[in-house]
Scaffold this motif. Sequence first.
Motif, PDB file in Angstrom:
ATOM      1  N   TRP A  34       0.831  -1.207   0.000  1.00 33.10           N
ATOM      2  CA  TRP A  34       0.000   0.000   0.000  1.00 33.10           C
ATOM      3  C   TRP A  34       0.868   1.261   0.000  1.00 33.10           C
ATOM      4  N   ILE A  35       1.975   1.254   0.747  1.00 31.71           N
ATOM      5  CA  ILE A  35       2.879   2.409   0.780  1.00 31.71           C
ATOM      6  C   ILE A  35       3.507   2.635  -0.594  1.00 31.71           C
ATOM      7  N   HIS A  36       3.908   1.554  -1.262  1.00 30.99           N
ATOM      8  CA  HIS A  36       4.496   1.689  -2.596  1.00 30.99           C
ATOM      9  C   HIS A  36       3.488   2.305  -3.578  1.00 30.99           C
ATOM     10  N   LYS A  37       2.221   1.959  -3.440  1.00 30.23           N
ATOM     11  CA  LYS A  37       1.206   2.498  -4.334  1.00 30.23           C
ATOM     12  C   LYS A  37       0.924   3.970  -4.050  1.00 30.23           C
ATOM     13  N   MET A  38       1.041   4.367  -2.780  1.00 26.99           N
ATOM     14  CA  MET A  38       0.686   5.733  -2.394  1.00 26.99           C
ATOM     15  C   MET A  38       1.833   6.719  -2.579  1.00 26.99           C
ATOM     16  N   THR A  39       3.064   6.251  -2.646  1.00 30.67           N
ATOM     17  CA  THR A  39       4.211   7.148  -2.735  1.00 30.67           C
ATOM     18  C   THR A  39       4.668   7.284  -4.190  1.00 30.67           C
ATOM     19  N   PRO A  40       5.427   8.337  -4.499  1.00 33.14           N
ATOM     20  CA  PRO A  40       5.915   8.517  -5.876  1.00 33.14           C
ATOM     21  C   PRO A  40       6.779   7.343  -6.328  1.00 33.14           C
ATOM     22  N   ASP A  41       6.626   6.986  -7.583  1.00 28.72           N
ATOM     23  CA  ASP A  41       7.359   5.857  -8.140  1.00 28.72           C
ATOM     24  C   ASP A  41       8.704   6.344  -8.672  1.00 28.72           C
ATOM     25  N   ASN A  42       9.715   6.317  -7.786  1.00 24.20           N
ATOM     26  CA  ASN A  42      11.069   6.674  -8.212  1.00 24.20           C
ATOM     27  C   ASN A  42      12.068   5.806  -7.457  1.00 24.20           C
ATOM     28  N   ALA A  43      13.316   5.857  -7.894  1.00 26.61           N
ATOM     29  CA  ALA A  43      14.334   4.962  -7.347  1.00 26.61           C
ATOM     30  C   ALA A  43      14.585   5.210  -5.863  1.00 26.61           C
ATOM     31  N   THR A  44      14.510   6.475  -5.442  1.00 26.47           N
ATOM     32  CA  THR A  44      14.835   6.798  -4.046  1.00 26.47           C
ATOM     33  C   THR A  44      13.810   6.197  -3.083  1.00 26.47           C
ATOM     34  N   THR A  45      12.533   6.444  -3.324  1.00 26.08           N
ATOM     35  CA  THR A  45      11.506   5.916  -2.413  1.00 26.08           C
ATOM     36  C   THR A  45      11.411   4.402  -2.507  1.00 26.08           C
ATOM     37  N   ASP A  46      11.502   3.849  -3.716  1.00 21.85           N
ATOM     38  CA  ASP A  46      11.421   2.396  -3.855  1.00 21.85           C
ATOM     39  C   ASP A  46      12.561   1.703  -3.120  1.00 21.85           C
ATOM     40  N   THR A  47      13.761   2.226  -3.249  1.00 20.10           N
ATOM     41  CA  THR A  47      14.916   1.636  -2.566  1.00 20.10           C
ATOM     42  C   THR A  47      14.783   1.760  -1.054  1.00 20.10           C
ATOM     43  N   THR A  48      14.313   2.914  -0.595  1.00 16.47           N
ATOM     44  CA  THR A  48      14.164   3.135   0.845  1.00 16.47           C
ATOM     45  C   THR A  48      13.174   2.162   1.460  1.00 16.47           C
ATOM     46  N   PHE A  49      11.998   2.034   0.859  1.00 23.03           N
ATOM     47  CA  PHE A  49      10.980   1.137   1.422  1.00 23.03           C
ATOM     48  C   PHE A  49      11.358  -0.333   1.248  1.00 23.03           C
ATOM     49  N   THR A  50      12.071  -0.659   0.167  1.00 22.86           N
ATOM     50  CA  THR A  50      12.528  -2.031  -0.010  1.00 22.86           C
ATOM     51  C   THR A  50      13.552  -2.398   1.057  1.00 22.86           C
ATOM     52  N   LEU A  51      14.361  -1.438   1.479  1.00 18.83           N
ATOM     53  CA  LEU A  51      15.330  -1.683   2.540  1.00 18.83           C
ATOM     54  C   LEU A  51      14.664  -1.764   3.908  1.00 18.83           C
TER      55      LEU A  51
END
Length: 216
Positions: A169-186
């Motif tokens: 749900w967080i991935h869907k609600m946040t901007p789709d870019n490398a910084t946020t995706d990497t942060t939440f994946t970590l």
Amino acid sequence: LAGIGIGLLPGLPHLELEPDIVFLIFLPPVLYSAAWTTSWPDFKASIRPISLLAIGCVLFTTILVAMCAHYFIPNFGWAESFVLGAIISPPDAVAATSATKGLNLPKRIITILEGESLVNDATGLIALRYAIAAVASGGFIFWLAGINFFYVAGFGIVIGLAIGYLFFWIHKMTPDNATTDTTFTLLAPYAAYLCAEQFHASGVLSVVTAGLFLSP
């Protein structure tokens, strides 16, 4: 080989690595990465052999090693023998992927080996926990250990699903870019592991479940 060579050098300081550091810092991202690259449909199709190997084979290996250690190592009690068996019974989570790379094995065999290597750590760690408790207390209650095994494993899976859905749900609600995706994946594997351990459930199964849920 380099590590062995360094360890044999005389005069080096004696270093101790706390087990909690390994479990907390290194284990969650390794398990999460392996689960992320595992196909959930393939994993689901092979769930029966994976479960039999991850639980039955690990427990069988633990018992077999404990019997050999007890009968062949002088002054080695049953509790200490089961500690040894629980330590060496589950193979490494990424060992199957590395060992089967380039062997052109059937896809189903690779799925079973990799899936089993993801789940077996939970069985081994639970067995190790009870073996250490038996050493400390001098006793072991089989039925209580069985009930707690299902609680630790089952609740760990539930927490992993909840964390996986939350980060989906967080991935869907946040901007789709490398910084946020990497942060939440970590953050995802650490969140799954810490939440499960907070409720005395299996952090390993929680991380694996979250990784499988979020896998592409």
